[in-house]
Design a protein around this motif. Structure first.
Motif, PDB file in Angstrom:
ATOM      1  N   LEU A  90       0.854  -1.193   0.000  1.00  0.00           N
ATOM      2  CA  LEU A  90       0.000   0.000   0.000  1.00  0.00           C
ATOM      3  C   LEU A  90       0.889   1.242   0.000  1.00  0.00           C
ATOM      4  O   LEU A  90       1.142   1.856   1.043  1.00  0.00           O
ATOM      5  N   GLU A  91       1.377   1.594  -1.176  1.00  0.00           N
ATOM      6  CA  GLU A  91       2.252   2.752  -1.318  1.00  0.00           C
ATOM      7  C   GLU A  91       2.198   3.257  -2.746  1.00  0.00           C
ATOM      8  O   GLU A  91       1.833   2.522  -3.671  1.00  0.00           O
ATOM      9  N   MET A  92       2.569   4.501  -2.930  1.00  0.00           N
ATOM     10  CA  MET A  92       2.518   5.139  -4.250  1.00  0.00           C
ATOM     11  C   MET A  92       3.388   4.397  -5.258  1.00  0.00           C
ATOM     12  O   MET A  92       3.066   4.327  -6.444  1.00  0.00           O
ATOM     13  N   ALA A  93       4.504   3.828  -4.792  1.00  0.00           N
ATOM     14  CA  ALA A  93       5.436   3.148  -5.682  1.00  0.00           C
ATOM     15  C   ALA A  93       4.823   1.929  -6.354  1.00  0.00           C
ATOM     16  O   ALA A  93       5.347   1.440  -7.366  1.00  0.00           O
ATOM     17  N   SER A  94       3.714   1.417  -5.836  1.00  0.00           N
ATOM     18  CA  SER A  94       3.079   0.233  -6.416  1.00  0.00           C
ATOM     19  C   SER A  94       2.236   0.540  -7.645  1.00  0.00           C
ATOM     20  O   SER A  94       1.888  -0.354  -8.411  1.00  0.00           O
ATOM     21  N   LEU A  95       1.876   1.808  -7.843  1.00  0.00           N
ATOM     22  CA  LEU A  95       0.989   2.169  -8.946  1.00  0.00           C
ATOM     23  C   LEU A  95       1.681   1.999 -10.300  1.00  0.00           C
ATOM     24  O   LEU A  95       2.887   2.179 -10.429  1.00  0.00           O
ATOM     25  N   ARG A  96       0.879   1.672 -11.307  1.00  0.00           N
ATOM     26  CA  ARG A  96       1.350   1.512 -12.678  1.00  0.00           C
ATOM     27  C   ARG A  96       0.357   2.211 -13.601  1.00  0.00           C
ATOM     28  O   ARG A  96      -0.849   1.950 -13.552  1.00  0.00           O
ATOM     29  N   SER A  97       0.869   3.064 -14.474  1.00  0.00           N
ATOM     30  CA  SER A  97      -0.003   3.886 -15.319  1.00  0.00           C
ATOM     31  C   SER A  97      -0.787   3.099 -16.353  1.00  0.00           C
ATOM     32  O   SER A  97      -1.768   3.600 -16.896  1.00  0.00           O
ATOM     33  N   ARG A  98      -0.367   1.860 -16.649  1.00  0.00           N
ATOM     34  CA  ARG A  98      -1.067   1.078 -17.676  1.00  0.00           C
ATOM     35  C   ARG A  98      -2.043   0.064 -17.080  1.00  0.00           C
ATOM     36  O   ARG A  98      -2.599  -0.751 -17.812  1.00  0.00           O
ATOM     37  N   SER A  99      -2.262   0.105 -15.780  1.00  0.00           N
ATOM     38  CA  SER A  99      -3.160  -0.864 -15.168  1.00  0.00           C
ATOM     39  C   SER A  99      -4.191  -0.183 -14.283  1.00  0.00           C
ATOM     40  O   SER A  99      -4.220   1.047 -14.161  1.00  0.00           O
ATOM     41  N   SER A 100      -5.040  -0.996 -13.680  1.00  0.00           N
ATOM     42  CA  SER A 100      -6.058  -0.517 -12.740  1.00  0.00           C
ATOM     43  C   SER A 100      -5.861  -1.227 -11.411  1.00  0.00           C
ATOM     44  O   SER A 100      -5.394  -2.366 -11.369  1.00  0.00           O
ATOM     45  N   PHE A 101      -6.224  -0.537 -10.331  1.00  0.00           N
ATOM     46  CA  PHE A 101      -6.010  -1.057  -8.985  1.00  0.00           C
ATOM     47  C   PHE A 101      -7.300  -0.974  -8.180  1.00  0.00           C
ATOM     48  O   PHE A 101      -8.161  -0.124  -8.446  1.00  0.00           O
ATOM     49  N   VAL A 102      -7.391  -1.843  -7.185  1.00  0.00           N
ATOM     50  CA  VAL A 102      -8.525  -1.825  -6.262  1.00  0.00           C
ATOM     51  C   VAL A 102      -7.986  -1.566  -4.862  1.00  0.00           C
ATOM     52  O   VAL A 102      -7.116  -2.295  -4.373  1.00  0.00           O
ATOM     53  N   LEU A 103      -8.475  -0.514  -4.223  1.00  0.00           N
ATOM     54  CA  LEU A 103      -8.096  -0.174  -2.852  1.00  0.00           C
ATOM     55  C   LEU A 103      -9.252  -0.538  -1.934  1.00  0.00           C
ATOM     56  O   LEU A 103     -10.377  -0.051  -2.098  1.00  0.00           O
ATOM     57  N   VAL A 104      -8.967  -1.423  -0.978  1.00  0.00           N
ATOM     58  CA  VAL A 104      -9.978  -1.850  -0.010  1.00  0.00           C
ATOM     59  C   VAL A 104      -9.853  -0.994   1.244  1.00  0.00           C
ATOM     60  O   VAL A 104      -8.784  -0.943   1.861  1.00  0.00           O
ATOM     61  N   GLN A 105     -10.927  -0.325   1.592  1.00  0.00           N
ATOM     62  CA  GLN A 105     -10.955   0.498   2.803  1.00  0.00           C
ATOM     63  C   GLN A 105     -11.604  -0.305   3.922  1.00  0.00           C
ATOM     64  O   GLN A 105     -12.816  -0.501   3.926  1.00  0.00           O
ATOM     65  N   ALA A 106     -10.809  -0.781   4.839  1.00  0.00           N
ATOM     66  CA  ALA A 106     -11.327  -1.644   5.895  1.00  0.00           C
ATOM     67  C   ALA A 106     -12.367  -0.926   6.739  1.00  0.00           C
ATOM     68  O   ALA A 106     -12.102   0.141   7.302  1.00  0.00           O
ATOM     69  N   GLY A 107     -13.561  -1.495   6.779  1.00  0.00           N
ATOM     70  CA  GLY A 107     -14.610  -0.984   7.643  1.00  0.00           C
ATOM     71  C   GLY A 107     -15.232   0.325   7.205  1.00  0.00           C
ATOM     72  O   GLY A 107     -16.064   0.879   7.896  1.00  0.00           O
ATOM     73  N   ALA A 108     -14.797   0.839   6.045  1.00  0.00           N
ATOM     74  CA  ALA A 108     -15.321   2.137   5.611  1.00  0.00           C
ATOM     75  C   ALA A 108     -16.676   1.970   4.925  1.00  0.00           C
ATOM     76  O   ALA A 108     -16.992   0.918   4.398  1.00  0.00           O
ATOM     77  N   LYS A 109     -17.431   3.038   4.911  1.00  0.00           N
ATOM     78  CA  LYS A 109     -18.735   2.981   4.254  1.00  0.00           C
ATOM     79  C   LYS A 109     -18.562   2.755   2.764  1.00  0.00           C
ATOM     80  O   LYS A 109     -19.249   1.941   2.165  1.00  0.00           O
ATOM     81  N   HIS A 110     -17.634   3.507   2.157  1.00  0.00           N
ATOM     82  CA  HIS A 110     -17.350   3.297   0.742  1.00  0.00           C
ATOM     83  C   HIS A 110     -16.276   2.223   0.649  1.00  0.00           C
ATOM     84  O   HIS A 110     -15.092   2.517   0.759  1.00  0.00           O
ATOM     85  N   GLY A 111     -16.693   1.000   0.508  1.00  0.00           N
ATOM     86  CA  GLY A 111     -15.804  -0.150   0.657  1.00  0.00           C
ATOM     87  C   GLY A 111     -14.643  -0.240  -0.296  1.00  0.00           C
ATOM     88  O   GLY A 111     -13.567  -0.681   0.082  1.00  0.00           O
ATOM     89  N   LEU A 112     -14.829   0.168  -1.553  1.00  0.00           N
ATOM     90  CA  LEU A 112     -13.778  -0.019  -2.539  1.00  0.00           C
ATOM     91  C   LEU A 112     -13.522   1.247  -3.349  1.00  0.00           C
ATOM     92  O   LEU A 112     -14.453   1.974  -3.700  1.00  0.00           O
ATOM     93  N   MET A 113     -12.262   1.476  -3.655  1.00  0.00           N
ATOM     94  CA  MET A 113     -11.877   2.514  -4.609  1.00  0.00           C
ATOM     95  C   MET A 113     -11.182   1.823  -5.777  1.00  0.00           C
ATOM     96  O   MET A 113     -10.318   0.974  -5.563  1.00  0.00           O
ATOM     97  N   VAL A 114     -11.543   2.195  -6.983  1.00  0.00           N
ATOM     98  CA  VAL A 114     -10.883   1.659  -8.175  1.00  0.00           C
ATOM     99  C   VAL A 114     -10.126   2.804  -8.841  1.00  0.00           C
ATOM    100  O   VAL A 114     -10.716   3.826  -9.194  1.00  0.00           O
TER     101      VAL A 114
END
Length: 410
Positions: A90-114
């Motif tokens: 879970l860090e900025m260095a993991s991002l790749r401009s040619r792909s898509s990612f899913v961020l899971v927010q534990a216990g948050a109302k908005h469960g997922l960010m894509v």
């Protein structure tokens, strides 16, 4: 037809791999085919068993609770029935401009960010959203906390337009990864990877194919394992369409009790330098065949353990190997070096050196340590050995060897 797949995680131990293989044999009462699957290189037949719902997690079952913290996953695969998620740091260095990612927010109302990279294809974005929607529908306990709100929803965003909440999880340092926001070129292509070797007696370049390739372009079809699992020192050519990369391996440390010792100073070194020359010339020829003879060759050489960010970002995830890094640094290599293949080839192809360079250690790149005299010009040869090259060639072998030792050429 029955098939047994034995999947090995990237962090699985040798004992765990052996146990899995043993249990597979025990279960197999039908003498069915048994297929070994390595994390990151899953074949399409294996992925289709999960119908697009496979998720690879960090760690092990029974370890630290993971549902109570936010987590980041990269989407791999281009078809709905073969796509899957793989957890990355879970860090900025993991991002790749040619792909898509899913961020899971534990216990948050908005469960997922894509998060969609600026060069992610429409197919990649569509498949990733489909996976995320499937997770919200199934609410697997391996990912979500038990108190996830029933109205948890999915939030999409694109590179460069992230929400403050997203930046709060990963930070805002865009230099931590190789962003393509400023690049105007098209990126609708699948990279290619070639393994180069002369072990059979002839120098060959064999293409490594992505096991889950499809008709769609795949942005990150290969994993770091492809490079580091090769017999070392290895040579692999990575074609990223806009540029070529020649990855050069390392000399494993010698083990006196091992039968696989590598010779870094004698015939092994000579063969290695010859392979490097052949690999670099092959890379140049390959570029010109695809882009034309008049096109400027854009090709770089990198060393194992010291790869620059621009290269490591061509893979879905990357972890520095401290042991390999140390070996490369000890060998005089520099961290983050991006060497011009044409310039390196010119250095390796030199045929004449000043006497001072031949007598110094380490020797210049590409020099055969068993025939140092052939690199001297006529005047230096005469000065050092006190005879001409023609006179030297008439001497018996034992006399040549004795003279070379006396003059420091052996």
């Amino acid at each position: 037809m029955c098939v047994f797949f034995c999947w090995h995680g990237s962090k699985s131990s040798i004992n765990e791999k052996c146990t899995a293989a043993f249990l597979t044999v025990e279960l197999d009462k039908q003498n069915a085919p048994q297929v070994r699957v390595v994390q990151g290189s899953e074949p399409a037949a294996f992925l289709r068993l999960f119908g697009g719902g496979m998720v690879i997690h960090h760690g092990k079952r029974g370890g630290e609770p993971v549902r109570e913290r936010p987590r980041l996953f990269i989407a791999r695969g281009e078809l709905e029935g073969e796509a899957y998620l793989m957890e990355v740091p879970l860090e900025m260095a993991s991002l790749r401009s040619r792909s898509s990612f899913v961020l899971v927010q534990a216990g948050a109302k908005h469960g997922l960010m894509v998060w969609h990279g600026c060069k992610a294809s429409e197919q990649k974005r569509r498949v990733t959203v489909k996976i995320a929607e499937g997770l919200l529908k199934a609410i697997p306990l391996e990912i979500f906390a038990e108190d996830l709100a029933l109205d948890a929803c999915l939030t999409e965003m694109v590179e460069g337009e992230e929400s403050a909440e997203f930046a709060g999880f990963l930070g805002a340092d865009r230099t931590a990864y190789h962003s393509l926001l400023q690049r105007e070129e098209e990126f609708d292509f699948t990279p290619r990877l070639f393994k180069m070797s002369s072990i059979t007696g002839d120098f060959t370049a064999s293409e490594i194919l992505c096991p889950h390739r499809s008709q769609h372009s795949s942005p990150y079809p290969f994993v770091q394992y492809e490079l580091y699992s090769a017999s070392q020192p290895g040579l692999l050519l990575f074609d990223n369409h806009h540029e070529l990369w020649l990855w050069q391996g390392w000399w494993p440390e010698n083990d006196e009790d091992s039968e696989l010792n590598t010779d870094q100073t004698g015939s092994g070194a000579i063969r290695w330098q010859a392979e490097r020359r052949a690999a670099m010339q092959t890379a140049i020829n390959y570029w010109r065949k695809i882009h034309g003879d008049d096109s400027e060759v854009v090709a770089h050489a990198v060393w194992a353990g010291l790869e620059p960010l621009e290269f490591t970002q061509l893979f879905p995830t990357w972890k520095v190997r401290p042991d390999v890094k140390e070996l490369s640094l000890q060998d005089g290599k520099k961290e983050n070096d991006k060497l011009s293949i044409q310039r390196e080839l010119a250095l390796l192809s030199r045929t004449t050196y000043p006497l001072a360079e031949i007598l110094q250690r380490p020797l210049p790149k590409g020099v055969d340590p068993t025939q140092l005299e052939v690199y001297l010009c006529d005047s230096d040869f005469q000065e050092l050995l006190e005879m001409s090259k023609e006179e030297f060639e008439k001497l018996p072998s034992w006399k040549k060897t004795s003279l070379k030792k006396e003059k420091g050429l052996f």
